[in-house]
Design an enzyme around this catalytic site. Structure first.
Site, PDB file in Angstrom:
ATOM      1  N   TYR A 103      -2.129   0.498  10.142  1.00 31.38           N
ATOM      2  CA  TYR A 103      -2.294  -0.214   8.866  1.00 31.38           C
ATOM      3  C   TYR A 103      -1.033  -0.088   8.020  1.00 31.38           C
ATOM      4  O   TYR A 103      -0.466  -1.082   7.551  1.00 31.38           O
ATOM      5  CB  TYR A 103      -3.502   0.328   8.116  1.00 31.38           C
ATOM      6  CG  TYR A 103      -3.574  -0.134   6.679  1.00 31.38           C
ATOM      7  CD1 TYR A 103      -3.704  -1.489   6.376  1.00 31.38           C
ATOM      8  CD2 TYR A 103      -3.508   0.777   5.623  1.00 31.38           C
ATOM      9  CE1 TYR A 103      -3.754  -1.924   5.062  1.00 31.38           C
ATOM     10  CE2 TYR A 103      -3.568   0.348   4.304  1.00 31.38           C
ATOM     11  CZ  TYR A 103      -3.681  -0.994   4.032  1.00 31.38           C
ATOM     12  OH  TYR A 103      -3.733  -1.428   2.723  1.00 31.38           O
ATOM     13  N   THR A 140       0.825  -1.202   0.000  1.00 34.95           N
ATOM     14  CA  THR A 140       0.000   0.000   0.000  1.00 34.95           C
ATOM     15  C   THR A 140       0.863   1.256   0.000  1.00 34.95           C
ATOM     16  O   THR A 140       1.983   1.265   0.541  1.00 34.95           O
ATOM     17  CB  THR A 140      -0.909   0.025   1.243  1.00 34.95           C
ATOM     18  OG1 THR A 140      -1.580   1.288   1.323  1.00 34.95           O
ATOM     19  CG2 THR A 140      -0.102  -0.159   2.519  1.00 34.95           C
TER      20      THR A 140
END
Length: 327
Positions: free
Chosen positions: A144, A120
């Site tokens: 995250y 990501t």
């Protein structure tokens, strides 16, 4: 494309994983979906078999590897909400970090030496230079992002002492839906801006909450790089092919090279729905950064990949068609 391969697709019943399974099938490969269906959808498993199991359970993983003997792993199984990760970090470190370590251990036990990892842009945090290149500093602003950074590091460290070959694909903002309408974006709760805006416009959901109106951007709303899920799927095929052709392991940004603000997204949704999007501004969340958009040059050069479906018009059109199926 070469000989047909069997690919273990962890999280293959989810949004991006299911689109990748379709792309693998179309390319002549056999996708095997490994998913616990906690957030994935059984009816999204349309290409290849479903092996139900949990990424943190070594017995489930051993069963999948022994039964299907995959040639390669594509790893999507993860918790993936920035805001939730701030509130419940242990969920993210358990699912994303421990789960990925269990997967890598299973790959070692079963002598599978190729992995394409779903990473990501959140590993970069608030990057001081745009567009973001893969060499940019990694200062993730959320659990995250830190969990994905951890997994990238673990993969690199394992590869340094084994025969593991890997590609980590750092997605920017996945969006859109399968142009044929077979799978699409369906989360509960839905947190992504485009489906939430469409649902608000169609009366399928509440008024859209826009997080932040005071970012240091031209219109005060956050800027992100939106990339069509069909383009993401194509990148995974390209990455696997690259590894099979003895390409060097590494990280690649997947984006378009330009950003779109939240208000620009709203205007586009309004154009295609011919309806005003009910919305209200609320405070931005911890971990939100003003702008993120990619330099995709490395992926274009090494993987021979480029975004072909990722104009905002194409993204909104395919997403709208998917959501209209709910009417």
């Amino acid at each position: 494309m070469g000989l047909s391969k069997k690919i273990l697709v962890t999280g293959g019943a989810g949004y991006i994983g299911s689109h990748v399974c379709k792309a693998l099938d179309q390319a002549g490969h056999i996708p095997v979906t490994f998913d616990n269906l906690s957030t994935g959808h059984r009816d999204f498993v349309k290409w290849g078999p479903l092996c139900e199991g949990d990424i943190t359970n070594p017995d489930d993983l051993d069963r999948a590897f022994a039964t299907y003997e995959p040639d390669c792993v594509m790893h999507f199984a993860a918790s993936s909400y920035v805001r939730e990760s701030v509130l419940d970090p242990m969920k993210y470190y358990t699912n994303n970090c421990i789960g990925s370590l269990r997967l890598l251990e299973a790959m070692q036990r079963h002598e599978v030496t190729q992995i394409v990892f779903s990473s990501t842009c959140a590993v970069y945090g608030d990057c001081p230079t745009l567009p973001i290149e893969e060499s940019a500093p990694q200062l993730p602003a959320s659990p995250y992002g830190r969990s994905k950074q951890f997994v990238e590091t673990a993969i690199k460290d394992l590869a340094a002492v084994t025969g593991l070959k890997w590609v980590a694909l750092r997605y920017f903002n996945a969006a859109g839906a399968d142009p044929e309408g077979e799978v699409g974006e369906s989360h509960d709760p839905e947190t992504h801006i485009i489906p939430r805006a469409i649902q608000a416009a169609l009366g399928l959901g509440p008024a859209l909450e826009v997080y932040g109106s005071d970012f240091e951007t031209a219109d005060g709303t956050a800027i992100r790089d939106y990339i069509h899920v069909k383009d993401l799927a194509a990148a995974h095929i390209a990455a696997m092919t690259y590894l099979q052709q003895e390409g060097a392991s590494g990280v690649y940004n997947l984006g378009t090279g330009k950003g779109t603000s939240v208000l620009e997204i709203l205007r586009a949704v309004e154009k295609y729905t011919d309806t005003a999007v009910p919305h209200a501004f609320v405070a931005k969340s911890d971990g939100d950064v003003p702008a993120l958009y990619a330099s995709p040059v490395r992926a274009q050069t090494d993987l021979k990949w480029e975004a072909r479906y990722s104009s905002i018009d194409q993204i909104i059109e395919t997403a709208l068609a998917w959501h209209k199926k709910s009417l």
